[in-house]
Design a protein around this motif. Structure first.
Motif, PDB file in Angstrom:
ATOM      1  N   VAL A 132       0.838  -1.197   0.000  1.00 46.16           N
ATOM      2  CA  VAL A 132       0.000   0.000   0.000  1.00 46.16           C
ATOM      3  C   VAL A 132       0.876   1.251   0.000  1.00 46.16           C
ATOM      4  O   VAL A 132       0.641   2.206  -0.753  1.00 46.16           O
ATOM      5  CB  VAL A 132      -0.943   0.015   1.219  1.00 46.16           C
ATOM      6  N   LEU A 133       1.901   1.236   0.836  1.00 42.06           N
ATOM      7  CA  LEU A 133       2.805   2.381   0.932  1.00 42.06           C
ATOM      8  C   LEU A 133       3.487   2.639  -0.404  1.00 42.06           C
ATOM      9  O   LEU A 133       3.586   3.792  -0.858  1.00 42.06           O
ATOM     10  CB  LEU A 133       3.838   2.115   2.021  1.00 42.06           C
ATOM     11  N   LEU A 134       3.958   1.587  -1.048  1.00 43.94           N
ATOM     12  CA  LEU A 134       4.655   1.761  -2.314  1.00 43.94           C
ATOM     13  C   LEU A 134       3.726   2.302  -3.392  1.00 43.94           C
ATOM     14  O   LEU A 134       4.094   3.200  -4.147  1.00 43.94           O
ATOM     15  CB  LEU A 134       5.272   0.427  -2.744  1.00 43.94           C
ATOM     16  N   THR A 135       2.504   1.784  -3.453  1.00 35.91           N
ATOM     17  CA  THR A 135       1.558   2.266  -4.466  1.00 35.91           C
ATOM     18  C   THR A 135       1.199   3.733  -4.236  1.00 35.91           C
ATOM     19  O   THR A 135       1.117   4.519  -5.187  1.00 35.91           O
ATOM     20  CB  THR A 135       0.296   1.400  -4.482  1.00 35.91           C
ATOM     21  N   GLU A 136       0.994   4.125  -3.001  1.00 36.13           N
ATOM     22  CA  GLU A 136       0.694   5.531  -2.724  1.00 36.13           C
ATOM     23  C   GLU A 136       1.896   6.411  -3.059  1.00 36.13           C
ATOM     24  O   GLU A 136       1.739   7.528  -3.572  1.00 36.13           O
ATOM     25  CB  GLU A 136       0.281   5.715  -1.263  1.00 36.13           C
ATOM     26  N   THR A 137       3.100   5.910  -2.809  1.00 36.64           N
ATOM     27  CA  THR A 137       4.305   6.657  -3.170  1.00 36.64           C
ATOM     28  C   THR A 137       4.363   6.881  -4.675  1.00 36.64           C
ATOM     29  O   THR A 137       4.628   7.995  -5.149  1.00 36.64           O
ATOM     30  CB  THR A 137       5.556   5.904  -2.697  1.00 36.64           C
ATOM     31  N   ASP A 145      -8.165  12.133   1.553  1.00 37.32           N
ATOM     32  CA  ASP A 145      -7.437  13.251   2.155  1.00 37.32           C
ATOM     33  C   ASP A 145      -8.016  14.586   1.679  1.00 37.32           C
ATOM     34  O   ASP A 145      -8.011  15.577   2.406  1.00 37.32           O
ATOM     35  CB  ASP A 145      -5.958  13.145   1.767  1.00 37.32           C
ATOM     36  N   HIS A 146      -8.511  14.612   0.442  1.00 37.10           N
ATOM     37  CA  HIS A 146      -9.149  15.810  -0.097  1.00 37.10           C
ATOM     38  C   HIS A 146     -10.429  15.378  -0.810  1.00 37.10           C
ATOM     39  O   HIS A 146     -10.583  14.204  -1.173  1.00 37.10           O
ATOM     40  CB  HIS A 146      -8.215  16.544  -1.065  1.00 37.10           C
ATOM     41  N   PRO A 147     -11.383  16.274  -0.999  1.00 29.90           N
ATOM     42  CA  PRO A 147     -12.665  15.897  -1.600  1.00 29.90           C
ATOM     43  C   PRO A 147     -12.501  15.277  -2.977  1.00 29.90           C
ATOM     44  O   PRO A 147     -11.689  15.718  -3.783  1.00 29.90           O
ATOM     45  CB  PRO A 147     -13.428  17.228  -1.676  1.00 29.90           C
ATOM     46  N   SER A 148     -13.301  14.250  -3.240  1.00 35.52           N
ATOM     47  CA  SER A 148     -13.294  13.586  -4.537  1.00 35.52           C
ATOM     48  C   SER A 148     -14.728  13.302  -4.943  1.00 35.52           C
ATOM     49  O   SER A 148     -15.571  12.990  -4.100  1.00 35.52           O
ATOM     50  CB  SER A 148     -12.494  12.281  -4.464  1.00 35.52           C
ATOM     51  N   ASP A 149     -15.009  13.404  -6.248  1.00 36.77           N
ATOM     52  CA  ASP A 149     -16.372  13.138  -6.721  1.00 36.77           C
ATOM     53  C   ASP A 149     -16.569  11.687  -7.127  1.00 36.77           C
ATOM     54  O   ASP A 149     -17.632  11.326  -7.630  1.00 36.77           O
ATOM     55  CB  ASP A 149     -16.730  14.075  -7.881  1.00 36.77           C
ATOM     56  N   HIS A 150     -15.531  10.839  -6.946  1.00 41.79           N
ATOM     57  CA  HIS A 150     -15.629   9.422  -7.295  1.00 41.79           C
ATOM     58  C   HIS A 150     -14.711   8.631  -6.371  1.00 41.79           C
ATOM     59  O   HIS A 150     -13.963   9.212  -5.578  1.00 41.79           O
ATOM     60  CB  HIS A 150     -15.226   9.204  -8.761  1.00 41.79           C
ATOM     61  N   VAL A 151     -14.776   7.314  -6.459  1.00 43.79           N
ATOM     62  CA  VAL A 151     -13.910   6.469  -5.636  1.00 43.79           C
ATOM     63  C   VAL A 151     -12.479   6.555  -6.181  1.00 43.79           C
ATOM     64  O   VAL A 151     -12.250   6.304  -7.365  1.00 43.79           O
ATOM     65  CB  VAL A 151     -14.395   5.007  -5.650  1.00 43.79           C
ATOM     66  N   PRO A 152     -11.506   6.896  -5.354  1.00 42.12           N
ATOM     67  CA  PRO A 152     -10.127   7.031  -5.844  1.00 42.12           C
ATOM     68  C   PRO A 152      -9.579   5.702  -6.377  1.00 42.12           C
ATOM     69  O   PRO A 152      -9.892   4.625  -5.863  1.00 42.12           O
ATOM     70  CB  PRO A 152      -9.351   7.484  -4.602  1.00 42.12           C
ATOM     71  N   GLY A 153      -8.730   5.808  -7.395  1.00 46.41           N
ATOM     72  CA  GLY A 153      -8.167   4.608  -7.998  1.00 46.41           C
ATOM     73  C   GLY A 153      -7.360   3.762  -7.034  1.00 46.41           C
ATOM     74  O   GLY A 153      -7.382   2.528  -7.094  1.00 46.41           O
ATOM     75  N   ILE A 154      -6.652   4.397  -6.089  1.00 42.81           N
ATOM     76  CA  ILE A 154      -5.830   3.620  -5.171  1.00 42.81           C
ATOM     77  C   ILE A 154      -6.686   2.752  -4.252  1.00 42.81           C
ATOM     78  O   ILE A 154      -6.270   1.682  -3.821  1.00 42.81           O
ATOM     79  CB  ILE A 154      -4.898   4.545  -4.357  1.00 42.81           C
ATOM     80  N   LEU A 155      -7.923   3.189  -3.968  1.00 43.28           N
ATOM     81  CA  LEU A 155      -8.828   2.356  -3.182  1.00 43.28           C
ATOM     82  C   LEU A 155      -9.248   1.122  -3.979  1.00 43.28           C
ATOM     83  O   LEU A 155      -9.369   0.023  -3.426  1.00 43.28           O
ATOM     84  CB  LEU A 155     -10.050   3.179  -2.745  1.00 43.28           C
TER      85      LEU A 155
END
Length: 309
Positions: free
Chosen positions: A65-70, A221-231
């Motif tokens: 997870v850490l690597l993908t977010e990086t 972490d900040h507003p999004s109008d859809h499900v984030p790709g990393i999720l």
């Protein structure tokens, strides 16, 4: 190249939170950007204080997870500081694949200062602005390769994005709608902390409902109008570990395609289907996500041979 990019590539510099599209500065994982050639960069990350991001019972899962977010944070950094893309433009993930060295990740844990060596290519432009970009990424820590990755994403000006998204482009309204509905229960015994569980059980074999906690500190972490790709990537990883397969376990490689946005206003179905082993003899799982009977996301997951859940 703009002044920010020139400064960033001439010597190491702190990376401001807006350059990686974060509101919480403590979640910024990148520290500096250096240009090393034509469309080639080295970005340094800092993993010395990352416990705030994810919590699981298995450090190998944390590292993935850490690597993908990086890696994800390099996208806005490169577009803004490397290619002069204005703030307010939207990055649309098209495809993403990665392969991890789990032994190397486990040896160093979630710590240190890895370097991401990045080659940019397939650069598309519209009216003089970069509108699409492919990246090949190699992640190295203390001389040992941790992972390789490839991605392609498109870049849209805010006006075009708003026109395409219509009413669903209002992030505050979409978040308010999502938060007005009860959050489905998490899959039990999966190993994640409650906040990090992104699957909810159903009555059907190898099928879940996507669990979208819009108050999660990293995914939203900040507003999004859809499900984030990393999720979605994390959901595919959790599905590959939870599927009823004798060798279900820890993800070592993944190939994904983002077909369309997963919206916040309706349930998303997650299915996992075992496939024949890959060329390295690893168990392989196909994870698909459908919303309103439309395919939104596909992931082909290869599971480590000796890293079962």
């Amino acid at each position: 190249m703009n002044d920010t990019a020139t400064h960033a590539t001439s010597r190491p510099m702190p990376v401001a939170k807006d350059l990686v599209h974060k509101h919480d500065a403590s979640q910024v994982l990148l520290t500096d950007l250096r240009r090393t050639g034509d469309d080639e960069y080295v970005i340094t990350a800092d993993w010395t204080d990352t416990v705030r991001l994810t919590h699981t019972e298995d450090s190998r899962r944390d590292a993935a997870v850490l690597l993908t977010e990086t890696i994800r944070q390099t996208f806005p950094l490169l577009t803004h500081a490397g290619y002069d893309v204005p703030f307010g433009h939207h990055l649309l993930w098209d495809e993403y694949r990665y392969a991890l060295d789990l032994d190397a990740l486990a040896a160093g844990g979630s710590g240190g200062r890895p370097e991401l060596h990045i080659r940019c290519y397939g650069i598309a432009r519209r009216r003089g602005r970069v509108s699409g970009l492919s990246l090949d990424i190699t992640v190295v820590r203390d001389g040992r390769r941790l992972a390789t990755a490839h991605t392609r994403f498109d870049i849209q000006p805010a006006a075009i994005y708003r026109r395409l998204r219509g009413e669903r482009g209002d992030s505050e309204a979409m978040l308010a709608l999502a938060r007005s509905r009860p959050l489905p229960p998490p899959v039990s015994g999966a190993g994640e902390a409650l906040r990090d569980a992104v699957l909810s059980p159903t009555d059907e074999r190898d099928r879940w409902q996507l669990r979208v906690d819009t108050r999660h500190p990293m995914y939203f972490d900040h507003p999004s109008d859809h499900v984030p790709g990393i999720l979605l990537l994390e959901a595919a990883k959790q599905a590959a570990r939870g599927v009823r397969h004798p060798r279900a376990g820890v993800t070592e490689a993944m190939e994904t395609v983002f077909h369309r946005y997963v919206e916040l206003d309706s349930p998303c179905r997650v299915d996992a289907q075992p496939l024949p082993d890959d060329q390295q003899g690893r168990a392989r799982i196909l994870v698909t996500m459908h919303q309103n009977d439309t395919l939104c996301f596909t992931a082909l997951v290869s599971v480590a041979k000796n890293a079962t859940a």
